[in-house]
Design a protein around this motif. Structure first.
Motif, PDB file in Angstrom:
ATOM      1  N   TYR A  74      48.607 -37.458  -9.872  1.00  0.00           N
ATOM      2  CA  TYR A  74      49.660 -36.550 -10.316  1.00  0.00           C
ATOM      3  C   TYR A  74      49.589 -35.269  -9.479  1.00  0.00           C
ATOM      4  O   TYR A  74      48.570 -34.976  -8.869  1.00  0.00           O
ATOM      5  CB  TYR A  74      49.503 -36.218 -11.803  1.00  0.00           C
ATOM      6  CG  TYR A  74      48.199 -35.548 -12.134  1.00  0.00           C
ATOM      7  CD1 TYR A  74      48.083 -34.165 -12.159  1.00  0.00           C
ATOM      8  CD2 TYR A  74      47.063 -36.302 -12.413  1.00  0.00           C
ATOM      9  CE1 TYR A  74      46.893 -33.544 -12.450  1.00  0.00           C
ATOM     10  CE2 TYR A  74      45.853 -35.694 -12.695  1.00  0.00           C
ATOM     11  CZ  TYR A  74      45.770 -34.315 -12.717  1.00  0.00           C
ATOM     12  OH  TYR A  74      44.579 -33.709 -12.996  1.00  0.00           O
TER      13      TYR A  74
ATOM     14  N   GLN B  17      47.584 -34.333  -4.340  1.00  0.00           N
ATOM     15  CA  GLN B  17      47.494 -35.125  -5.554  1.00  0.00           C
ATOM     16  C   GLN B  17      46.064 -35.062  -6.086  1.00  0.00           C
ATOM     17  O   GLN B  17      45.110 -34.864  -5.336  1.00  0.00           O
ATOM     18  CB  GLN B  17      47.861 -36.579  -5.279  1.00  0.00           C
ATOM     19  CG  GLN B  17      49.204 -36.776  -4.600  1.00  0.00           C
ATOM     20  CD  GLN B  17      50.348 -36.472  -5.532  1.00  0.00           C
ATOM     21  OE1 GLN B  17      50.299 -36.818  -6.704  1.00  0.00           O
ATOM     22  NE2 GLN B  17      51.376 -35.821  -5.033  1.00  0.00           N
TER      23      GLN B  17
ATOM     24  N   CYS C 283      54.964 -36.254 -19.951  1.00  0.00           N
ATOM     25  CA  CYS C 283      55.497 -36.641 -18.642  1.00  0.00           C
ATOM     26  C   CYS C 283      56.894 -37.230 -18.783  1.00  0.00           C
ATOM     27  O   CYS C 283      57.265 -37.747 -19.831  1.00  0.00           O
ATOM     28  CB  CYS C 283      54.569 -37.617 -17.932  1.00  0.00           C
ATOM     29  SG  CYS C 283      54.574 -39.298 -18.559  1.00  0.00           S
TER      30      CYS C 283
ATOM     31  N   LEU D  25      54.104 -38.705 -13.733  1.00  0.00           N
ATOM     32  CA  LEU D  25      52.826 -39.244 -13.273  1.00  0.00           C
ATOM     33  C   LEU D  25      53.139 -40.228 -12.153  1.00  0.00           C
ATOM     34  O   LEU D  25      53.919 -41.160 -12.345  1.00  0.00           O
ATOM     35  CB  LEU D  25      52.104 -39.977 -14.401  1.00  0.00           C
ATOM     36  CG  LEU D  25      51.277 -39.167 -15.389  1.00  0.00           C
ATOM     37  CD1 LEU D  25      50.698 -40.099 -16.447  1.00  0.00           C
ATOM     38  CD2 LEU D  25      50.160 -38.423 -14.692  1.00  0.00           C
TER      39      LEU D  25
END
Length: 301
Positions: free
Chosen positions: A97, A123, A153, A78
């Protein structure tokens, strides 16, 4: 001899979709995976088209897929995550992200927010805003979502908490639990009301739990700047420097402090902490202003 697709060949979102797919598998997906003749992007398109059940895949392949997802270093990152609580109690989560991990991060049901000007179009910024009591939202809505999000993540670039970490204990607990074992590069605490001893202890506890690797930003606009010379502030900074190499504080000022005052503060802090200190002073039209003090470890000659 045909090649096989290893876990390293597939993005985590593709692996996750395969594991979630079900029991009835179109032969075409199995053949693509076993032959290794198509790129992960092609596989992903097939899965998103609805032909996604892969029950005929081997048990060994599914096991290795799950093991691959359990290796945090191989998961996507992230870029940033922000949790904001307004004065009226509206709780908002937003993040940045890579767009291709939209499904993978499990946030399909989150409300869309506007993409701010200047954001890279590759993004995605997602926002979920709830005009409810913050503690209710945190416990019943956001806790399970954050556990799922951060569990998928590898790391978080910037973690921004826009609430007082001493007053919002429930939210802090959720963040600490959800981010357990997830590396955080930078931590920003942007709505501290005060920096008294209790607040400093709460911040230190949070920093110890999250272990940011690079820097910390703390904004406490109502902090009385005379406290910068206090022993408790010195000790607070010393503890922070055990974790990171850069600390930045942002304070409000009424504009009455002359330049020599700030120079004296900088000299005192540099001598007491053996760090490099830089000052940014911004004055507003109403005579008040904002002060940013940046502390950096002094490099050895």
């Amino acid at each position: 001899m045909t090649a096989t697709v290893s876990m390293a060949d597939l993005p985590p979102d593709v692996i996750l979709k395969i594991l979630e797919a079900g029991q009835e598998s179109p032969d075409v997906i199995l053949k693509i995976l076993e032959a290794g003749q198509e790129s992960p992007d092609v596989i992903l398109k097939i899965l998103e088209a609805g032909q996604e059940a892969i029950g005929s895949l081997s048990h060994e392949w599914l096991l290795s897929s799950e093991e691959h997802l359990n290796d945090r270093k191989k998961l996507p990152a992230l870029d940033s995550f922000r949790w904001h609580i307004s004065d009226k109690g509206t709780t908002t989560l937003s993040m940045r992200y890579p767009a291709k991990y939209h499904h993978y991060f499990g946030i399909n049901n989150w409300q869309f927010g506007p993409i701010p000007y200047g954001v890279d179009p590759k993004q995605i910024v997602k926002v979920d805003s709830r005009p409810l009591a913050a503690k209710v939202v945190a416990r019943e809505v956001f806790a399970p979502r954050l556990n799922k999000l951060f569990g998928r993540c590898s790391r978080v670039g910037l973690l921004e908490l826009c609430f007082d970490v001493f007053e919002q204990e429930a939210e802090v607990d959720i963040v600490q639990i959800a981010l357990r074992n997830v590396p955080v590069r930078e931590l920003a605490l942007m709505r501290q009301r005060e920096l008294d001893d209790q607040a400093m202890d709460a911040i230190n506890d949070l920093v110890d739990a999250l272990c940011p690797t690079v820097g910390i930003v703390i904004s406490a606009m109502d902090y009385e700047v005379d406290g910068l010379r206090s022993r408790s502030f010195y000790l607070f900074l010393r503890k922070l420097f055990k974790r990171v190499s850069t600390v930045k504080f942002i304070f409000g000022t009424d504009g009455s402090r002359p330049q020599p005052f700030w120079q004296d503060v900088i000299n005192s802090l540099m001598n007491a902490l053996k760090v490099r200190v830089t000052l940014e002073l911004e004055k507003f039209d109403n005579g008040k202003g904002r002060v940013a003090l940046k502390f950096e470890e002094r490099q050895e000659d």
